[in-house]
Design a protein around this motif. Structure first.
Motif, PDB file in Angstrom:
ATOM      1  N   ARG A  64     -72.977 105.532 -74.149  1.00 57.86           N
ATOM      2  CA  ARG A  64     -72.486 105.923 -75.467  1.00 57.86           C
ATOM      3  C   ARG A  64     -73.304 105.183 -76.515  1.00 57.86           C
ATOM      4  O   ARG A  64     -73.822 104.088 -76.270  1.00 57.86           O
ATOM      5  CB  ARG A  64     -70.994 105.654 -75.593  1.00 57.86           C
ATOM      6  CG  ARG A  64     -70.573 104.262 -75.247  1.00 57.86           C
ATOM      7  CD  ARG A  64     -69.057 104.159 -75.189  1.00 57.86           C
ATOM      8  NE  ARG A  64     -68.674 102.786 -74.989  1.00 57.86           N
ATOM      9  CZ  ARG A  64     -67.598 102.416 -74.342  1.00 57.86           C
ATOM     10  NH1 ARG A  64     -66.788 103.323 -73.848  1.00 57.86           N
ATOM     11  NH2 ARG A  64     -67.302 101.151 -74.206  1.00 57.86           N
ATOM     12  N   PRO A  65     -73.420 105.772 -77.703  1.00 55.77           N
ATOM     13  CA  PRO A  65     -74.222 105.123 -78.740  1.00 55.77           C
ATOM     14  C   PRO A  65     -73.575 103.827 -79.215  1.00 55.77           C
ATOM     15  O   PRO A  65     -72.356 103.679 -79.193  1.00 55.77           O
ATOM     16  CB  PRO A  65     -74.266 106.165 -79.870  1.00 55.77           C
ATOM     17  CG  PRO A  65     -73.180 107.124 -79.576  1.00 55.77           C
ATOM     18  CD  PRO A  65     -72.867 107.045 -78.114  1.00 55.77           C
ATOM     19  N   LEU A  66     -74.415 102.897 -79.627  1.00 57.10           N
ATOM     20  CA  LEU A  66     -73.937 101.610 -80.115  1.00 57.10           C
ATOM     21  C   LEU A  66     -73.589 101.710 -81.599  1.00 57.10           C
ATOM     22  O   LEU A  66     -74.351 102.252 -82.381  1.00 57.10           O
ATOM     23  CB  LEU A  66     -75.005 100.538 -79.909  1.00 57.10           C
ATOM     24  CG  LEU A  66     -75.406 100.254 -78.466  1.00 57.10           C
ATOM     25  CD1 LEU A  66     -76.528  99.234 -78.422  1.00 57.10           C
ATOM     26  CD2 LEU A  66     -74.220  99.805 -77.646  1.00 57.10           C
ATOM     27  N   GLU A  73     -72.425  91.966 -81.164  1.00 53.88           N
ATOM     28  CA  GLU A  73     -71.607  93.185 -81.150  1.00 53.88           C
ATOM     29  C   GLU A  73     -72.186  94.194 -80.154  1.00 53.88           C
ATOM     30  O   GLU A  73     -71.443  94.836 -79.403  1.00 53.88           O
ATOM     31  CB  GLU A  73     -71.558  93.818 -82.542  1.00 53.88           C
ATOM     32  CG  GLU A  73     -70.839  92.997 -83.579  1.00 53.88           C
ATOM     33  CD  GLU A  73     -71.021  93.547 -84.993  1.00 53.88           C
ATOM     34  OE1 GLU A  73     -71.951  94.345 -85.225  1.00 53.88           O
ATOM     35  OE2 GLU A  73     -70.225  93.160 -85.867  1.00 53.88           O
ATOM     36  N   GLN A  74     -73.503  94.341 -80.166  1.00 55.71           N
ATOM     37  CA  GLN A  74     -74.143  95.281 -79.254  1.00 55.71           C
ATOM     38  C   GLN A  74     -73.962  94.854 -77.801  1.00 55.71           C
ATOM     39  O   GLN A  74     -73.703  95.683 -76.924  1.00 55.71           O
ATOM     40  CB  GLN A  74     -75.623  95.429 -79.593  1.00 55.71           C
ATOM     41  CG  GLN A  74     -75.845  96.177 -80.878  1.00 55.71           C
ATOM     42  CD  GLN A  74     -77.321  96.421 -81.161  1.00 55.71           C
ATOM     43  OE1 GLN A  74     -78.203  95.943 -80.456  1.00 55.71           O
ATOM     44  NE2 GLN A  74     -77.581  97.172 -82.212  1.00 55.71           N
ATOM     45  N   VAL A  75     -74.076  93.563 -77.533  1.00 57.08           N
ATOM     46  CA  VAL A  75     -73.884  93.063 -76.168  1.00 57.08           C
ATOM     47  C   VAL A  75     -72.481  93.390 -75.672  1.00 57.08           C
ATOM     48  O   VAL A  75     -72.302  93.869 -74.555  1.00 57.08           O
ATOM     49  CB  VAL A  75     -74.169  91.541 -76.104  1.00 57.08           C
ATOM     50  CG1 VAL A  75     -73.596  90.921 -74.839  1.00 57.08           C
ATOM     51  CG2 VAL A  75     -75.668  91.279 -76.193  1.00 57.08           C
ATOM     52  N   ASP A 112     -81.038  97.525 -71.699  1.00 60.25           N
ATOM     53  CA  ASP A 112     -80.294  97.578 -72.967  1.00 60.25           C
ATOM     54  C   ASP A 112     -79.847  96.182 -73.401  1.00 60.25           C
ATOM     55  O   ASP A 112     -79.882  95.851 -74.591  1.00 60.25           O
ATOM     56  CB  ASP A 112     -79.075  98.495 -72.832  1.00 60.25           C
ATOM     57  CG  ASP A 112     -79.451  99.973 -72.722  1.00 60.25           C
ATOM     58  OD1 ASP A 112     -80.620 100.327 -72.982  1.00 60.25           O
ATOM     59  OD2 ASP A 112     -78.553 100.768 -72.366  1.00 60.25           O
ATOM     60  N   LEU A 113     -79.412  95.371 -72.437  1.00 58.77           N
ATOM     61  CA  LEU A 113     -78.984  94.003 -72.769  1.00 58.77           C
ATOM     62  C   LEU A 113     -80.155  93.159 -73.249  1.00 58.77           C
ATOM     63  O   LEU A 113     -80.025  92.404 -74.216  1.00 58.77           O
ATOM     64  CB  LEU A 113     -78.299  93.353 -71.562  1.00 58.77           C
ATOM     65  CG  LEU A 113     -76.890  93.852 -71.273  1.00 58.77           C
ATOM     66  CD1 LEU A 113     -76.416  93.386 -69.898  1.00 58.77           C
ATOM     67  CD2 LEU A 113     -75.918  93.409 -72.367  1.00 58.77           C
ATOM     68  N   VAL A 114     -81.298  93.284 -72.601  1.00 55.07           N
ATOM     69  CA  VAL A 114     -82.487  92.543 -73.040  1.00 55.07           C
ATOM     70  C   VAL A 114     -82.836  92.924 -74.481  1.00 55.07           C
ATOM     71  O   VAL A 114     -83.107  92.058 -75.323  1.00 55.07           O
ATOM     72  CB  VAL A 114     -83.673  92.777 -72.087  1.00 55.07           C
ATOM     73  CG1 VAL A 114     -84.980  92.277 -72.689  1.00 55.07           C
ATOM     74  CG2 VAL A 114     -83.420  92.111 -70.738  1.00 55.07           C
ATOM     75  N   ALA A 115     -82.798  94.221 -74.771  1.00 58.01           N
ATOM     76  CA  ALA A 115     -83.120  94.676 -76.128  1.00 58.01           C
ATOM     77  C   ALA A 115     -82.102  94.155 -77.139  1.00 58.01           C
ATOM     78  O   ALA A 115     -82.472  93.693 -78.228  1.00 58.01           O
ATOM     79  CB  ALA A 115     -83.169  96.204 -76.168  1.00 58.01           C
TER      80      ALA A 115
END
Length: 194
Positions: A64-66, A73-75, A112-115
């Motif tokens: 799903r989009p962040l 928040e993104q993490v 995604d987590l790295v980014a």
């Protein structure tokens, strides 16, 4: 009837959800598709590559989009979304954990987590460690939840379903630790005049 690769993956997800990972065999899947098991090898060189495709599809379906803009928040969104995607399918956490451990796929959550962690200021040496730590928290916690729920449903244990999950609190602890490390690292760089 000829099946496409996507058909095979879709049916494999149905078998996974109905019978579990242990019973997701090439023979059972072939039976569901009304083909010989050898026909599946036209699309997948072995069962492990099939499992990798299934794991990637589960993750794709759950993506799903962040909405958050800050790294923390993104993490939280990535980890919570991953947990939801894994819980949506029987043995989802075990499947994705296996595929990741074997290096066969399911790399999107880690990437995604790295980014997302990039702006935290951990540096190139700690960012991958933080991403793996978060990934292991989600996979391990979700595997525990799924195993407990399924064992209770099957009557293998007498425990009642757990009233609520402590996933969010555990995730907050890890994110707080990452935040503290990033702040300490930033302070150390400032002290050194970097």
């Amino acid at each position: 009837m000829r099946h496409h690769r996507d058909d095979v993956v879709r049916h494999a997800i149905d078998v996974l959800d109905a019978y579990g990972l242990a019973d997701l065999t090439m023979r059972r899947l072939a039976g569901e598709l009304d083909v010989r098991p050898s026909a599946l090898y036209h699309h997948f060189r072995d069962k492990q590559s099939l499992l990798a495709a299934v794991a990637d599809e589960l993750l794709r379906r759950g993506a799903r989009p962040l909405a958050g803009t800050a790294w923390d928040e993104q993490v939280v969104e990535i980890c919570s979304g991953l947990r939801d995607a894994l819980l949506a399918y029987r043995d989802g956490a075990e499947l994705v954990s296996t595929v990741i451990a074997f290096g066969l796929g399911a790399s999107r959550p880690y990437d995604d987590l790295v980014a997302a962690l990039g702006p935290a200021g951990l540096g190139d040496e700690l960012t991958p460690t933080a991403a793996r730590t978060l990934l292991h928290l989600v996979l391990g916690h979700t595997l525990d939840e799924q195993t407990h729920l399924q064992a209770g449903s099957a009557g293998a244990i007498g425990d009642e379903p757990r009233p609520r999950s402590d996933f969010t609190a555990g995730l907050a602890l890890v994110v707080d630790g990452i935040r503290l490390r990033a702040v300490a690292r930033g302070s150390a760089r400032l002290d050194q005049g970097a």
